[in-house]
Design an enzyme around this catalytic site. Sequence first.
Site, PDB file in Angstrom:
ATOM      1  N   GLY A  12     132.071  96.696 143.033  1.00 25.60           N
ATOM      2  CA  GLY A  12     132.563  97.262 144.293  1.00 25.60           C
ATOM      3  C   GLY A  12     133.350  96.217 145.062  1.00 25.60           C
ATOM      4  N   ASP A 125     126.231  93.750 149.382  1.00 28.67           N
ATOM      5  CA  ASP A 125     124.773  93.962 149.389  1.00 28.67           C
ATOM      6  C   ASP A 125     123.980  92.669 149.618  1.00 28.67           C
ATOM      7  OD1 ASP A 125     125.600  96.467 148.706  1.00 28.67           O
ATOM      8  OD2 ASP A 125     124.547  96.595 146.806  1.00 28.67           O
ATOM      9  N   MET A 181     125.020 101.064 153.314  1.00 30.29           N
ATOM     10  CA  MET A 181     125.017 100.744 151.876  1.00 30.29           C
ATOM     11  C   MET A 181     123.979  99.665 151.567  1.00 30.29           C
ATOM     12  SD  MET A 181     128.875 100.812 150.456  1.00 30.29           S
ATOM     13  CE  MET A 181     129.598 102.336 149.876  1.00 30.29           C
ATOM     14  N   GLY A 182     123.944  99.277 150.307  1.00 31.88           N
ATOM     15  CA  GLY A 182     122.955  98.289 149.880  1.00 31.88           C
ATOM     16  C   GLY A 182     122.021  98.995 148.933  1.00 31.88           C
ATOM     17  N   ARG A 183     122.518  99.185 147.712  1.00 26.31           N
ATOM     18  CA  ARG A 183     121.801  99.968 146.697  1.00 26.31           C
ATOM     19  C   ARG A 183     120.301  99.691 146.629  1.00 26.31           C
ATOM     20  NH1 ARG A 183     125.546  99.276 141.693  1.00 26.31           N
ATOM     21  NH2 ARG A 183     124.807  97.173 142.059  1.00 26.31           N
ATOM     22  N   GLU A 232     120.766 103.311 152.049  1.00 21.56           N
ATOM     23  CA  GLU A 232     120.998 104.402 151.079  1.00 21.56           C
ATOM     24  C   GLU A 232     120.017 104.341 149.900  1.00 21.56           C
ATOM     25  OE1 GLU A 232     124.881 103.705 149.316  1.00 21.56           O
ATOM     26  OE2 GLU A 232     124.215 101.839 148.416  1.00 21.56           O
ATOM     27  N   ARG A 281     121.466 114.219 163.924  1.00 27.36           N
ATOM     28  CA  ARG A 281     122.709 114.067 163.157  1.00 27.36           C
ATOM     29  C   ARG A 281     122.505 113.016 162.066  1.00 27.36           C
ATOM     30  NH1 ARG A 281     124.027 117.799 165.579  1.00 27.36           N
ATOM     31  NH2 ARG A 281     125.942 118.280 166.696  1.00 27.36           N
ATOM     32  N   LEU A 288     133.625 102.704 154.902  1.00 32.07           N
ATOM     33  CA  LEU A 288     134.046 102.016 156.135  1.00 32.07           C
ATOM     34  C   LEU A 288     133.360 100.653 156.242  1.00 32.07           C
ATOM     35  CD1 LEU A 288     134.130 104.973 158.636  1.00 32.07           C
ATOM     36  CD2 LEU A 288     136.070 103.653 157.785  1.00 32.07           C
ATOM     37  N   ARG A 290     133.078  98.625 153.669  1.00 34.36           N
ATOM     38  CA  ARG A 290     133.609  97.741 152.630  1.00 34.36           C
ATOM     39  C   ARG A 290     135.106  97.486 152.763  1.00 34.36           C
ATOM     40  NH1 ARG A 290     131.400  99.914 146.951  1.00 34.36           N
ATOM     41  NH2 ARG A 290     133.578 100.058 146.451  1.00 34.36           N
TER      42      ARG A 290
HETATM   43  O1  F6P Z   1     127.202  97.215 145.110  1.00 33.34           O
HETATM   44  C1  F6P Z   1     128.011  97.352 146.211  1.00 33.34           C
HETATM   45  C2  F6P Z   1     128.052  98.762 146.693  1.00 33.34           C
HETATM   46  O2  F6P Z   1     128.901  98.836 147.804  1.00 33.34           O
HETATM   47  C3  F6P Z   1     126.686  99.373 147.013  1.00 33.34           C
HETATM   48  O3  F6P Z   1     126.234  99.031 148.292  1.00 33.34           O
HETATM   49  C4  F6P Z   1     126.965 100.841 146.849  1.00 33.34           C
HETATM   50  O4  F6P Z   1     125.814 101.562 146.521  1.00 33.34           O
HETATM   51  C5  F6P Z   1     127.906 100.867 145.712  1.00 33.34           C
HETATM   52  O5  F6P Z   1     128.587  99.631 145.714  1.00 33.34           O
HETATM   53  C6  F6P Z   1     128.909 101.979 145.791  1.00 33.34           C
HETATM   54  O6  F6P Z   1     129.587 102.028 144.601  1.00 33.34           O
HETATM   55  P1  F6P Z   1     130.962 102.763 144.324  1.00 33.34           P
HETATM   56  O7  F6P Z   1     132.027 101.767 144.570  1.00 33.34           O
HETATM   57  O8  F6P Z   1     130.880 103.099 142.869  1.00 33.34           O
HETATM   58  O9  F6P Z   1     131.030 103.947 145.218  1.00 33.34           O
END
Ligand code: F6P
Length: 400
Positions: A12, A125, A181-183, A232, A281, A288, A290
């Site tokens: 990513g 992340d 984010m942050g898998r 997430e 909500r 946004l 990244r």
């Molecule tokens: O690993 C970085 C990351 O931004 C994660 O936080 C997120 O789950 C993932 O990449 C999203 O991936 P993609 O670019 O495939 O949507």
Amino acid sequence: MPKKIGVLTGGGDTSALNATLKGIALKAEELGFELVGFMEGWKGVLKGGRYFTLTPDQIDENYGGTLLKSSRTNLIAMNKLDEAIQNLKKLDISGLIPIGGDDTLTVGTALSEQFTTVFVTKTIDNDVGINPPEGDAVDYSKMVNYFCPGFPTAASRIISAVRDLRTTAYSHDRVIVVEAMGRDAGWLTLAAAYGHADLIVVPEVPYQPDRLAEAIREKHAERGDVIVVVSEGIRNDDGELMITSRAELDAFGHTKPGGCSEIIVEAMKKRLPHISGSAFRALILGYLQRCGSPTPLDRDSAIKAGSLAVRALADGMVNGVATITRTDTGIAPTLLPLEQVLKRDATGRVIRRSLDLRFYDAERYQMSAAGAGYFRPLFGDLPRRSLPLDERDISICEIV
Ligand code: F6P
């Protein structure tokens, strides 16, 4: 003939990737190396892959994303490591700099067994590195990779989004569940404390709907509006990801998270019927976090880390990683041997760094004092939050 080195960006993207490329290109030029940029991550070193001579003037370090583009190509799963090495040798590349997070580095470490490789980390992340040694007193200077380039900018995006959401949440007494984010790691989510998130839910602690509902009920009674920031990647007690869409796997076999904020909103509406359903909500921040320009600190650290990787190749280092160290006076890029930075599991996969749980107060769903200590060099002291209406110098009358 000048020495030729290569670079690629995988996984990513982040806002600081071009800055790392700039540092690499500047140092390569200074040392008289020819720099080859491979396009689209590991795809660029395979048959049909594209590449070009990369020079500093082509790269804008203040522009987010990556000039080289990126992909999540898994050379190991494709059984293409040998092909990649042959292609690099065919092009007379004597050393490669992969810039990436755990997946790119998992491929890179396998490649490094047969080809000179120096890495620069990147991931919003912040899950590449090693946490400070255990104990009550946290020694931040002993963290391996204090932060990954790209993380500070993404964290600052979350902070300003949450801070801005506060105004509209107040006006309408809303309960907003923001999904960051942050898998697998809660670093980004935790940063939301600087935007005055009321409750922070990280993936390192199993999600418990009843407990969260109780915390929302209390906050709502205190102030009227509530902002919950969730990662997430949160999982329930059974360790299952909370996703709305049909599970999708990426090239590295990870299930793509997404949509837990919507699931939480529905669960909270049921548990908190005294709060109007329309007050709730869900908001997914998505890309946004990244995109766009890097913050100056992120940009400058990324440039330095990139430059250090080229220096390492010039010095004949075979396998190293350019990392960021926190010192008493600031932040310094540091070159470390691969095995000190990247721990791998039995299958060879790089082990991700979780949020250090000393930085999180799970009882209060908040950042702890040690967490504030972690973030201080990046974001300063926690800003003061405005007082709730009933604690201000305003006397409100009621029509009877
Ligand atoms: O690993 C970085 C990351 O931004 C994660 O936080 C997120 O789950 C993932 O990449 C999203 O991936 P993609 O670019 O495939 O949507």
